[in-house]
Scaffold this active site. Structure first.
Site, PDB file in Angstrom:
ATOM      1  N   VAL A  32     -14.522  64.489 -19.259  1.00 38.63           N
ATOM      2  CA  VAL A  32     -13.380  64.142 -18.416  1.00 38.63           C
ATOM      3  C   VAL A  32     -12.946  62.687 -18.654  1.00 38.63           C
ATOM      4  CG1 VAL A  32     -14.716  63.510 -16.341  1.00 38.63           C
ATOM      5  CG2 VAL A  32     -12.432  64.467 -16.109  1.00 38.63           C
ATOM      6  N   ASP A  33     -13.885  61.835 -18.982  1.00 38.81           N
ATOM      7  CA  ASP A  33     -13.589  60.430 -19.290  1.00 38.81           C
ATOM      8  C   ASP A  33     -12.630  60.339 -20.482  1.00 38.81           C
ATOM      9  OD1 ASP A  33     -13.780  57.677 -19.252  1.00 38.81           O
ATOM     10  OD2 ASP A  33     -15.839  57.577 -20.013  1.00 38.81           O
ATOM     11  N   GLY A 122     -21.721  67.496 -16.665  1.00 39.18           N
ATOM     12  CA  GLY A 122     -21.446  67.818 -18.067  1.00 39.18           C
ATOM     13  C   GLY A 122     -22.496  67.175 -18.951  1.00 39.18           C
ATOM     14  N   ILE A 123     -22.064  66.164 -19.684  1.00 46.76           N
ATOM     15  CA  ILE A 123     -22.933  65.476 -20.644  1.00 46.76           C
ATOM     16  C   ILE A 123     -24.203  64.937 -19.959  1.00 46.76           C
ATOM     17  CG2 ILE A 123     -23.020  63.437 -22.178  1.00 46.76           C
ATOM     18  CD1 ILE A 123     -19.888  64.056 -22.613  1.00 46.76           C
TER      19      ILE A 123
END
Ligand code: AR6
Length: 179
Positions: A32-33, A122-123
């Site tokens: 998202v970043d 996520g990550i």
């Protein structure tokens, strides 16, 4: 106060502030970043660099605010979620702090709407069920603690179907969401 649940891309939202799941450098990344930096344009990175020049790095659980530049959102609140290390490194507390501090910043700026992605899921591999509980419970506690807040709309934006279903179930359980 209204709590909304939506599935999709947070960068498309027209809200006062989007929350970004950033890292300690605030220099962008994947997930998202990466999507937020791509949509906001290069001025967002310059604004983040200015902040980093002043504070050195953004600690896990902290949040900072920039303008939204080319986004429809007026502001981006960058917060750094914890990397999941098994759960005994204060990960739930640090994740709760991301939500709490983001809400505080939005209220400080007297904003009326804010959208959160599923920070750390996520990550950073935070388990999705637990992350949803922490985020929903933290937002609920904050709303109770700040009854006179400027914030009127809080969006949980789930990108993946699994998070969406988890949030739907947990919001319903807590009577915070009616389909
Ligand atoms: N809109 C909404 N949610 C999204 C989008 C999107 N466009 N894209 C992904 N997600 P992640 P983290 C969801 O990996 O786990 C970056 O490199 C995704 O499905 O973006 O906090 C940073 O620079 C997941 O549920 O963030 C850090 O280094 C959620 O956003 C690191 O990743 C968070 O996944 C942070 O990891």
């Amino acid at each position: 106060m209204k709590i909304h649940l939506q599935q999709g891309d947070i960068t498309k939202l027209k809200v006062d502030a989007l929350v970004n799941a950033a890292n300690n450098t605030l220099l962008g990344g994947g997930g998202v970043d990466g999507a937020i930096h791509q949509a906001a344009g290069p001025e967002l990175l310059s604004a983040c660099k200015e902040i980093i020049d002043k504070i050195g790095s953004c600690a896990t659980g902290e949040a900072v605010i920039t303008k939204g530049f080319q986004l429809d959102a007026r502001y981006v609140i960058h917060t750094v979620g914890p990397i999941w290390h098994g759960g005994d490194k204060r990960e739930p507390n640090l994740l709760a702090s991301c939500y709490w501090k983001s809400l505080e910043l939005a209220a400080y700026k007297e904003l009326s709407s804010i959208a959160f992605p599923n920070i750390s899921t996520g990550i950073y591999q935070f388990p999705k069920e637990l992350a949803a509980e922490v985020s929903i419970d933290t937002v609920s506690e904050w709303i109770k603690a700040e009854p006179d807040t400027s914030l009127k709309e809080i969006y949980f934006i789930c990108y993946d179907e699994e998070n969406f279903q988890i949030y739907e179930e947990k919001l319903k359980e807590r009577h915070l969401y009616d389909l």
